[in-house]
Design an enzyme around this catalytic site. Structure first.
Site, PDB file in Angstrom:
ATOM      1  N   HIS A 189      45.195  41.344  14.981  1.00  0.00           N
ATOM      2  CA  HIS A 189      46.415  41.292  15.791  1.00  0.00           C
ATOM      3  C   HIS A 189      46.417  42.304  16.953  1.00  0.00           C
ATOM      4  O   HIS A 189      46.443  41.931  18.114  1.00  0.00           O
ATOM      5  CB  HIS A 189      47.637  41.610  14.913  1.00  0.00           C
TER       6      HIS A 189
HETATM    7  O1  RIB Z   1      52.295  41.161  12.005  1.00  0.00           O
HETATM    8  C1  RIB Z   1      51.164  41.898  12.412  1.00  0.00           C
HETATM    9  C2  RIB Z   1      51.538  43.287  12.806  1.00  0.00           C
HETATM   10  O2  RIB Z   1      52.126  43.964  11.689  1.00  0.00           O
HETATM   11  C3  RIB Z   1      50.336  44.149  13.216  1.00  0.00           C
HETATM   12  O3  RIB Z   1      50.744  45.086  14.175  1.00  0.00           O
HETATM   13  C4  RIB Z   1      49.970  44.859  11.947  1.00  0.00           C
HETATM   14  O4  RIB Z   1      49.334  46.120  12.183  1.00  0.00           O
HETATM   15  C5  RIB Z   1      51.319  45.087  11.342  1.00  0.00           C
HETATM   16  O5  RIB Z   1      51.870  46.264  11.934  1.00  0.00           O
END
Ligand code: RIB
Ligand code: CA
Length: 316
Positions: A240
């Site tokens: 992500h």
């Molecule tokens: O949903 C994904 C996000 O939530 C990313 O930033 C992961 O590190 C968590 O913080």
């Protein structure tokens, strides 16, 4: 001239890879890490941030602890994804570098007031509590922000912590509402994009063949892949947070639309949802560049190139 950024983070293995990518990229000047509670409590996210800096040979990079709980709600964490430490997968040494004494919110405010207007971008990759608190306490800084590029939200991909909400927004929807209504230039990297950026075994093994930095990335990925592959039955896990850094480096790898996005803060089942008016069916004014696609192979080529170079520099 390198682009000045502050990464607001809740490490998290994917946060760690985002920080490493930023530190490996000469186009970016990371002014500091502002840390927030999210994946795990603040005492762990700030410790993890300092461990990541030392892994990258950057014990000089200032790390600031920020808010330890959402604006109005109890903290929700994600140890099931990131492990108890928040950075499970490899045991990094306790950091020698100290945490900065200044609160992260004050660091954000002071930096934006000191630097020339529109020269510092904010890159939040965790819950938006620090950013919202800074905007609430010092509204004058909002127009001085060059751009906010955040990882959060979901529309076509729906939620990952509830059926409707992505984790970063869900943890502090009131903070997200402040940021999305702020009027700052905003680019949103939602699950719609990050779920296209799945790791592969080949890529992980390429990382493992490197030195300590690459091996750490491989071990982190081994750990957090297990959750997503079990949940989605996918091969590989979404990386992500590094997608935000890739957008800063190569925006041409992405597509999106400038649309209206509002945050649900009162839904019985939909709290934390990013209600994206993708088809422009309302008369609500556009406020966000909401990304939709990523060139996955070029993203991993960029990531491999930069992490390999940083790893080599560290090995000397
Ligand atoms: O949903 C994904 C996000 O939530 C990313 O930033 C992961 O590190 C968590 O913080
Ligand atoms: Ca994160």
């Amino acid at each position: 001239m390198a682009r000045k950024i502050i990464i607001d983070t809740d490490p998290g293995q994917d946060d760690a890879v985002a920080i490493l990518l930023a530190l490996a990229s000469p186009e970016l000047d990371v002014l500091g890490l502002s840390v927030v509670a999210g994946n795990v409590p603040l005492a762990l996210t700030e410790l993890n941030a300092r461990k990541i800096c030392e892994l990258a040979g950057r014990a000089d990079l200032p790390v600031y602890a920020g808010c330890d709980a959402p604006l109005m709600r109890k903290l929700v964490t994600a140890e099931e994804v990131h492990g108890k430490s928040g950075l499970d997968g490899v045991e990094l040494p306790a950091p020698v570098m100290q945490l900065q004494p200044q609160h992260a919110v004050d660091f954000i405010i002071d930096t934006l007031r000191r630097e020339p207007p529109k020269t510092v971008s904010l890159v939040p990759v965790g819950p938006l509590t620090n950013i919202a608190t800074a905007f609430d306490r010092a509204p004058d800084i909002i127009e001085r922000v060059q751009e906010i590029v955040l990882m959060g939200g979901a529309y076509f991909e729906v939620g990952n912590i509830t059926p409707a909400a992505e984790f970063n927004i869900f943890v502090d929807p009131e903070a997200a509402d402040i940021v999305f209504r702020s009027g700052a230039d905003l680019t949103v990297v939602p699950l719609d994009v990050t779920h296209q950026a799945l790791t592969s075994r080949d890529w992980v093994e390429t990382m493992r063949k490197l030195g300590p930095l690459g091996q750490a990335v491989a071990s982190w990925t081994d750990f957090f892949e297990r959750y997503d592959t079990a949940k989605y039955g996918s091969q590989g896990a979404p990386l992500h947070d590094p997608c935000t850094i890739a957008y800063l480096l190569q925006p041409e790898l992405f597509t999106g639309r400038f649309i209206n996005v509002v945050i649900e803060t009162g839904g019985a089942f939909t709290t934390g949802m990013t209600v994206a008016d993708w088809w422009r069916v309302t008369d609500r004014p556009a406020n966000a560049n909401f990304l939709r696609t990523i060139d996955r192979d070029s993203f991993y080529a960029l990531l491999t190139d930069r992490l390999t170079a940083l790893d080599a520099r560290l090995r000397g």
